[in-house]
Design a protein around this motif. Structure first.
Motif, mmCIF file in Angstrom:
data_model
loop_
_atom_site.group_PDB
_atom_site.id
_atom_site.type_symbol
_atom_site.label_atom_id
_atom_site.label_comp_id
_atom_site.label_asym_id
_atom_site.label_seq_id
_atom_site.Cartn_x
_atom_site.Cartn_y
_atom_site.Cartn_z
ATOM 1 N N LEU A 102 52.621 35.382 43.914
ATOM 2 C CA LEU A 102 51.296 35.892 43.573
ATOM 3 C C LEU A 102 50.247 35.089 44.341
ATOM 4 N N ILE A 103 49.327 35.784 44.982
ATOM 5 C CA ILE A 103 48.247 35.149 45.735
ATOM 6 C C ILE A 103 46.928 35.564 45.100
ATOM 7 N N LEU A 104 46.144 34.586 44.670
ATOM 8 C CA LEU A 104 44.836 34.844 44.073
ATOM 9 C C LEU A 104 43.781 34.293 45.036
ATOM 10 N N VAL A 105 42.954 35.169 45.586
ATOM 11 C CA VAL A 105 41.896 34.783 46.522
ATOM 12 C C VAL A 105 40.560 34.820 45.790
ATOM 13 N N ASP A 106 39.876 33.670 45.735
ATOM 14 C CA ASP A 106 38.587 33.571 45.042
ATOM 15 C C ASP A 106 37.628 32.765 45.926
ATOM 16 N N CYS A 107 36.727 33.356 46.636
ATOM 17 C CA CYS A 107 36.352 34.744 46.603
ATOM 18 C C CYS A 107 35.908 35.200 47.989
ATOM 19 N N LEU A 108 35.862 36.521 48.167
ATOM 20 C CA LEU A 108 35.431 37.091 49.446
ATOM 21 C C LEU A 108 33.940 36.901 49.673
ATOM 22 N N ALA A 146 54.135 39.501 48.272
ATOM 23 C CA ALA A 146 53.486 38.952 47.081
ATOM 24 C C ALA A 146 52.593 39.987 46.402
ATOM 25 N N ALA A 147 52.329 39.745 45.126
ATOM 26 C CA ALA A 147 51.274 40.459 44.414
ATOM 27 C C ALA A 147 49.971 39.736 44.749
ATOM 28 N N TRP A 148 48.871 40.457 44.784
ATOM 29 C CA TRP A 148 47.578 39.880 45.161
ATOM 30 C C TRP A 148 46.538 40.175 44.090
ATOM 31 N N ILE A 149 45.684 39.192 43.842
ATOM 32 C CA ILE A 149 44.473 39.363 43.032
ATOM 33 C C ILE A 149 43.343 38.826 43.905
ATOM 34 N N ILE A 150 42.361 39.663 44.184
ATOM 35 C CA ILE A 150 41.281 39.288 45.090
ATOM 36 C C ILE A 150 39.954 39.476 44.372
ATOM 37 N N VAL A 151 39.096 38.468 44.466
ATOM 38 C CA VAL A 151 37.810 38.450 43.759
ATOM 39 C C VAL A 151 36.672 38.549 44.768
ATOM 40 N N SER A 152 35.649 39.331 44.426
ATOM 41 C CA SER A 152 34.447 39.428 45.266
ATOM 42 C C SER A 152 33.249 39.823 44.410
ATOM 43 N N ASN A 153 32.076 39.483 44.892
ATOM 44 C CA ASN A 153 30.845 39.898 44.222
ATOM 45 C C ASN A 153 30.423 41.275 44.715
ATOM 46 N N GLU A 154 29.881 42.054 43.810
ATOM 47 C CA GLU A 154 29.232 43.310 44.177
ATOM 48 C C GLU A 154 27.762 42.962 44.390
ATOM 49 N N VAL A 155 27.329 42.998 45.646
ATOM 50 C CA VAL A 155 25.953 42.585 45.950
ATOM 51 C C VAL A 155 25.041 43.768 46.253
ATOM 52 N N GLY A 156 25.538 44.977 46.094
ATOM 53 C CA GLY A 156 24.746 46.149 46.430
ATOM 54 C C GLY A 156 23.948 46.733 45.281
ATOM 55 N N VAL A 187 48.224 44.991 44.416
ATOM 56 C CA VAL A 187 46.931 44.473 44.864
ATOM 57 C C VAL A 187 45.877 44.854 43.827
ATOM 58 N N THR A 188 45.305 43.835 43.198
ATOM 59 C CA THR A 188 44.233 44.031 42.221
ATOM 60 C C THR A 188 42.974 43.426 42.801
ATOM 61 N N PHE A 189 41.918 44.229 42.882
ATOM 62 C CA PHE A 189 40.632 43.804 43.438
ATOM 63 C C PHE A 189 39.633 43.758 42.299
ATOM 64 N N ALA A 223 38.760 47.590 48.412
ATOM 65 C CA ALA A 223 38.909 48.527 47.287
ATOM 66 C C ALA A 223 39.777 49.718 47.693
ATOM 67 N N ALA A 224 39.608 50.199 48.900
ATOM 68 C CA ALA A 224 40.418 51.328 49.375
ATOM 69 C C ALA A 224 41.885 50.940 49.485
ATOM 70 N N ALA A 225 42.165 49.696 49.869
ATOM 71 C CA ALA A 225 43.542 49.230 50.044
ATOM 72 C C ALA A 225 44.198 48.810 48.728
ATOM 73 N N ALA A 226 43.387 48.544 47.714
ATOM 74 C CA ALA A 226 43.908 48.027 46.446
ATOM 75 C C ALA A 226 44.562 49.118 45.608
ATOM 76 N N ASP A 227 45.550 48.700 44.828
ATOM 77 C CA ASP A 227 46.176 49.606 43.871
ATOM 78 C C ASP A 227 45.326 49.740 42.613
ATOM 79 N N GLU A 228 44.608 48.654 42.306
ATOM 80 C CA GLU A 228 43.800 48.592 41.094
ATOM 81 C C GLU A 228 42.465 47.920 41.438
ATOM 82 N N VAL A 229 41.365 48.485 40.946
ATOM 83 C CA VAL A 229 40.039 47.890 41.131
ATOM 84 C C VAL A 229 39.397 47.755 39.763
#
Length: 182
Positions: free
Chosen positions: A82-88, A128-138, A5-7, A163-169
């Protein structure tokens, strides 16, 4: 892939999506499912979606799902490698905008939390391997209106959970990846 899981986080136009697609494309034999959360609400957004579609390799499968990510991904058969989610970022916005007005912040929190839990369970039970994309809005100013503050807070919580669940951020700045975890 090195991580299951890559975030990938970053600001607007930071290169998040391009980097995520680069990581996925680096697995040339992987069966990729691209999960798009955007909806074409106007002509400009429709043009952006069309441009993103054109950038993706033609052999990737695309699932367009603006709200119920876990249910739609779980139903996809056969399970991709592989699952690529774009975007949260758009996903949380879509969830909020699906609620009746005036917006009840408790209902919004409940909905986003339930969908996030479902997504995390989907990730945990997937092979599956996962790649998940999100904006940092803080990192910006505090929004001057309640809906903006609620959105920022909910997306911030979702980002923290993923981020806590991901192997890589990875945090993207000006097209450059900065490894935060993994």
């Amino acid at each position: 892939m090195a991580s299951r899981v890559t975030f990938i986080l970053g600001g607007a136009r930071s290169g998040k999506s391009r980097y995520a697609q680069h990581l996925a494309a680096a697995q040339p034999h992987a069966q990729v499912l691209f999960v798009a959360t955007a909806e074409a609400s106007d002509d400009e957004m429709a043009a952006r979606i069309a441009a993103h579609r054109a950038e993706r390799p033609s052999h990737w499968h695309t699932l367009e799902e603006p709200r119920h990510l876990a249910a739609a991904i779980t139903a996809w058969q056969p399970e991709p490698e592989l699952i690529l989610v774009d975007c949260l970022t758009l996903w949380v916005s879509n969830l909020l905008l699906s609620l009746p007005e005036p917006l009840d912040s408790t209902a919004a929190e409940t909905l986003v939390q339930a969908e996030t839990e479902a997504l995390l369970k989907c990730i945990q039970t997937s092979r599956a391997a996962w790649i998940i994309v999100s904006n940092e809005v803080g990192l910006g100013l505090v929004p001057p209106y309640p809906l903006g503050r609620l959105y920022r807070d909910l997306l911030g919580n979702v980002n923290q959970r993923l981020a806590a669940a991901a192997d890589e951020v990875i945090f993207m700045v000006a097209g450059l990846p900065m490894r935060l975890k993994g």
